[in-house]
Scaffold this active site. Structure first.
Site, PDB file in Angstrom:
ATOM      1  N   HIS A 159     -61.833  -7.376  56.305  1.00 25.65           N
ATOM      2  CA  HIS A 159     -61.736  -7.056  54.992  1.00 25.65           C
ATOM      3  C   HIS A 159     -63.570  -6.915  54.513  1.00 25.65           C
ATOM      4  CE1 HIS A 159     -61.346 -10.883  54.424  1.00 25.65           C
ATOM      5  NE2 HIS A 159     -62.111 -11.143  53.984  1.00 25.65           N
ATOM      6  N   HIS A 204     -65.748  -7.014  51.088  1.00 21.10           N
ATOM      7  CA  HIS A 204     -65.914  -7.836  49.919  1.00 21.10           C
ATOM      8  C   HIS A 204     -66.919  -6.579  48.193  1.00 21.10           C
ATOM      9  CE1 HIS A 204     -64.520 -11.672  50.021  1.00 21.10           C
ATOM     10  NE2 HIS A 204     -64.397 -11.358  50.986  1.00 21.10           N
TER      11      HIS A 204
HETATM   12  P1  5GP Z   1     -62.873 -13.810  53.181  1.00 19.71           P
HETATM   13  O1  5GP Z   1     -63.081 -15.566  52.950  1.00 19.71           O
HETATM   14  O2  5GP Z   1     -61.884 -14.418  54.301  1.00 19.71           O
HETATM   15  O3  5GP Z   1     -64.037 -13.394  53.537  1.00 19.71           O
HETATM   16  O4  5GP Z   1     -62.253 -13.475  51.997  1.00 19.71           O
HETATM   17  C1  5GP Z   1     -60.548 -13.345  51.916  1.00 19.71           C
HETATM   18  C2  5GP Z   1     -60.539 -12.960  50.208  1.00 19.71           C
HETATM   19  O5  5GP Z   1     -59.251 -12.475  50.066  1.00 19.71           O
HETATM   20  C3  5GP Z   1     -61.033 -14.214  49.125  1.00 19.71           C
HETATM   21  O6  5GP Z   1     -62.182 -13.496  48.415  1.00 19.71           O
HETATM   22  C4  5GP Z   1     -60.008 -14.252  48.864  1.00 19.71           C
HETATM   23  O7  5GP Z   1     -59.822 -14.204  46.636  1.00 19.71           O
HETATM   24  C5  5GP Z   1     -59.086 -13.336  48.898  1.00 19.71           C
HETATM   25  N1  5GP Z   1     -57.830 -13.882  49.053  1.00 19.71           N
HETATM   26  C6  5GP Z   1     -56.455 -14.667  49.294  1.00 19.71           C
HETATM   27  N2  5GP Z   1     -55.715 -14.778  48.889  1.00 19.71           N
HETATM   28  C7  5GP Z   1     -55.216 -13.443  48.645  1.00 19.71           C
HETATM   29  C8  5GP Z   1     -54.106 -12.740  48.236  1.00 19.71           C
HETATM   30  O8  5GP Z   1     -52.969 -12.845  48.125  1.00 19.71           O
HETATM   31  N3  5GP Z   1     -54.457 -11.306  47.584  1.00 19.71           N
HETATM   32  C9  5GP Z   1     -55.233 -11.129  47.104  1.00 19.71           C
HETATM   33  N4  5GP Z   1     -55.590  -9.463  46.722  1.00 19.71           N
HETATM   34  N5  5GP Z   1     -56.382 -11.674  47.902  1.00 19.71           N
HETATM   35  C10 5GP Z   1     -56.170 -12.459  48.725  1.00 19.71           C
END
Ligand code: 5GP
Length: 139
Positions: A102, A104
């Protein structure tokens, strides 16, 4: 490591978990981050099961980046953001917490710091309002 389709983004893609969606095409989906680091924090994911950048098919990655570009422009417009930050984390040591690739999209402005990563759950009514602003900017 094999892709684990029990991650939350895989569930969102299957329709097994809800999301405030802003854009979707054959290859990618964009939706609001539920623990936004700043107002308008949006995520873009490929539909293809892909754990991180290293595993990504370059063609799928190209389509996904096209969506990142399109949605980032809409987020910039919807939140009148002078700057847009794109972040992408690979592996737990880099801070990745959801193991489906993903990107951001984070609106930035001077004097407004981004909050801690993946910590505070947003108000869902507000998230829907923000999603609608981005959908309108997408036209
Ligand atoms: P990462 O830490 O893997 O780069 O980012 C994961 C992102 O997913 C985080 O910013 C977190 O807030 C978001 N996130 C976690 N659980 C959920 C969810 O259930 N739904 C959505 N829309 N975002 C989520």
């Amino acid at each position: 490591m094999a892709y684990n389709d029990e991650n939350i983004f895989a569930k969102i893609l299957r329709g097994d978990a809800p999301a405030f969606k802003v854009y979707e095409d054959d290859y990618s989906l964009a939706f609001m981050d539920v623990m936004p680091q700043v107002e308008g924090h949006t995520l873009v994911i490929p539909k293809n099961p892909t754990e991180n950048l290293h595993d990504a098919d370059p063609v799928i990655l190209g389509h996904t980046m096209g969506t990142v570009q399109k949605v980032a422009a809409a987020v910039k417009q919807a939140f009148t953001a002078p700057g847009i930050m794109i972040a992408q984390l690979n592996g737990a040591p880099a801070g990745q917490t959801v193991f489906h690739l993903h990107f951001h999209i984070l609106p930035r402005a001077n004097g407004i710091d981004i909050a801690m990563h993946a910590r505070d759950m947003a108000d869902f009514t507000l998230l829907e309002t923000h999603a609608q602003r981005i959908r309108e900017a997408l036209g």
